[in-house]
Design a protein around this motif. Structure first.
Motif, PDB file in Angstrom:
ATOM      1  N   ALA A 181       1.830 -12.750   2.654  1.00  0.00           N
ATOM      2  CA  ALA A 181       1.857 -11.496   2.973  1.00  0.00           C
ATOM      3  C   ALA A 181       0.824 -10.722   2.082  1.00  0.00           C
ATOM      4  O   ALA A 181      -0.119  -9.969   2.438  1.00  0.00           O
ATOM      5  N   ILE A 182       0.748 -11.326   0.541  1.00  0.00           N
ATOM      6  CA  ILE A 182      -0.174 -10.515  -0.135  1.00  0.00           C
ATOM      7  C   ILE A 182      -1.627 -11.070   0.436  1.00  0.00           C
ATOM      8  O   ILE A 182      -2.601 -10.188   0.359  1.00  0.00           O
ATOM      9  N   THR A 230      -9.117  -1.773  -1.027  1.00  0.00           N
ATOM     10  CA  THR A 230      -9.014  -0.812   0.126  1.00  0.00           C
ATOM     11  C   THR A 230      -9.997  -1.258   1.163  1.00  0.00           C
ATOM     12  O   THR A 230     -10.166  -0.590   2.400  1.00  0.00           O
ATOM     13  N   HIS A 231     -10.883  -2.455   1.102  1.00  0.00           N
ATOM     14  CA  HIS A 231     -11.792  -2.826   2.223  1.00  0.00           C
ATOM     15  C   HIS A 231     -12.707  -1.757   2.238  1.00  0.00           C
ATOM     16  O   HIS A 231     -13.451  -1.613   3.561  1.00  0.00           O
ATOM     17  N   GLN A 232     -13.250  -1.062   1.293  1.00  0.00           N
ATOM     18  CA  GLN A 232     -14.517  -0.239   1.564  1.00  0.00           C
ATOM     19  C   GLN A 232     -15.868  -1.008   1.095  1.00  0.00           C
ATOM     20  O   GLN A 232     -16.887  -0.548   1.516  1.00  0.00           O
ATOM     21  N   ALA A 255       0.842  -1.259  -0.076  1.00  0.00           N
ATOM     22  CA  ALA A 255       0.094  -0.111  -0.056  1.00  0.00           C
ATOM     23  C   ALA A 255       0.975   1.118   0.064  1.00  0.00           C
ATOM     24  O   ALA A 255       2.093   1.173   0.382  1.00  0.00           O
ATOM     25  N   PRO A 256       0.298   2.365  -0.590  1.00  0.00           N
ATOM     26  CA  PRO A 256       1.250   3.611  -0.653  1.00  0.00           C
ATOM     27  C   PRO A 256       1.819   4.109   0.716  1.00  0.00           C
ATOM     28  O   PRO A 256       2.613   4.466   0.900  1.00  0.00           O
ATOM     29  N   LEU A 263      -4.470  -6.029  -5.963  1.00  0.00           N
ATOM     30  CA  LEU A 263      -3.311  -5.466  -5.152  1.00  0.00           C
ATOM     31  C   LEU A 263      -3.058  -4.153  -6.130  1.00  0.00           C
ATOM     32  O   LEU A 263      -2.781  -2.911  -5.315  1.00  0.00           O
ATOM     33  N   PRO A 264      -2.847  -3.950  -7.409  1.00  0.00           N
ATOM     34  CA  PRO A 264      -2.575  -2.617  -8.027  1.00  0.00           C
ATOM     35  C   PRO A 264      -3.550  -1.748  -7.996  1.00  0.00           C
ATOM     36  O   PRO A 264      -3.146  -0.449  -7.644  1.00  0.00           O
TER      37      PRO A 264
END
Length: 268
Positions: A87-88, A249-251, A70-71, A197-198
């Motif tokens: 981890a992913i 992002t789990h929103q 994540a950024p 992920l991207p």
């Protein structure tokens, strides 16, 4: 804006060690063994600890490197492709608060009284309420990553002794200890997380994000296609991309076994 809601699946957290303990205990009970003779008997002494990660070195089957998930989060070191995949996987699992590689070394005495050390691969911190536990707050889990062939190989007795001490030590700390293999890691859930992920690195389009959220909240369960059809001010491509970012992002949430297409069912 904090978005909540989920459909829980506690089976996702069942690891190799839990299954091994259950099978071993059932087998021994079937053979009239007492619980006191089970694999993970209580130790008399709690092992000491040494904080600090061990140095990452190349090993067999290694693809050593750093994973950016994540950024706004630090990179995660890994020393095998299976560790990388774990981890992913954790980045896509709801309720995971942090992932730390090789965070602690446990000191213990083996059966011959010789001092040994053991460093588990990861420390996972997750929200208790995501695990269907009544208490609030965070739960910490030490994790070892191993291939099934290693666990069933000639080193199994040594590995099980390490796991026994790690489990007892973790329980003393109020944590848990788990072992994950490729069977628990390399699943359809991993493929979904890898695909999303991207999107975690894309900038959010706030007007689209808010419009998507309000639509999903109103309809409870919907699809990407229905969202795009309803939001006439934005292109279908814009909506599709924003929904995938919100999933990443789990929103928003969706069945991890379903394809990421326009008919994917979405919910909060």
């Amino acid at each position: 804006m904090r978005l909540t809601g989920m459909r829980k699946n506690k089976d996702l957290w069942v690891d190799w060690l839990t299954k091994y303990e259950t099978e071993t205990q059932n087998m021994r009970l079937g053979e009239n063994y007492s619980l006191a003779e089970s694999l993970f008997e209580t130790l008399n002494d709690i092992s000491a600890e040494t904080r600090g990660a061990r140095e990452i070195r190349p090993t067999d089957r290694s693809i050593t490197g750093l994973l950016k998930v994540a950024p706004d989060q630090p990179q995660i070191p890994f020393e095998s492709s299976l560790e990388r995949d774990f981890a992913i996987l954790m980045t896509g699992r709801r309720g995971v608060f942090s992932i730390e590689a090789q965070p602690v070394t446990i000191r213990y005495l083996d059966d011959l009284g010789k001092e040994r050390t053991y460093t588990p691969d990861f420390l996972i911190t997750r929200y208790r309420h995501e695990l269907e536990q009544p208490e609030s707050g965070l739960h910490t889990m030490l994790v070892e990553i191993k291939y099934t062939s290693d666990l069933n190989g000639k080193n199994q007795p040594t590995l099980l002794q390490k796991f026994k001490h790690a489990k007892q030590w973790a329980e003393f700390k109020g944590w848990s200890f788990s072992v994950f293999t490729e069977k628990e890691i390399r699943t359809s859930e991993l493929e979904r997380t890898r695909e999303l992920l991207p999107y975690r690195f894309l900038e959010s389009e706030t007007p689209i994000e808010r419009a998507v959220y309000l639509f999903v909240r109103r309809h409870k369960v919907t699809t990407i296609r229905k969202i795009a059809d309803a939001l006439h001010n934005f292109s279908a491509e814009q909506v599709h991309t924003e929904v995938l970012k919100m999933l990443a992002t789990h929103q928003l949430f969706a069945d991890y076994k379903s394809r990421l297409d326009a008919d994917l069912s979405i919910y909060l």
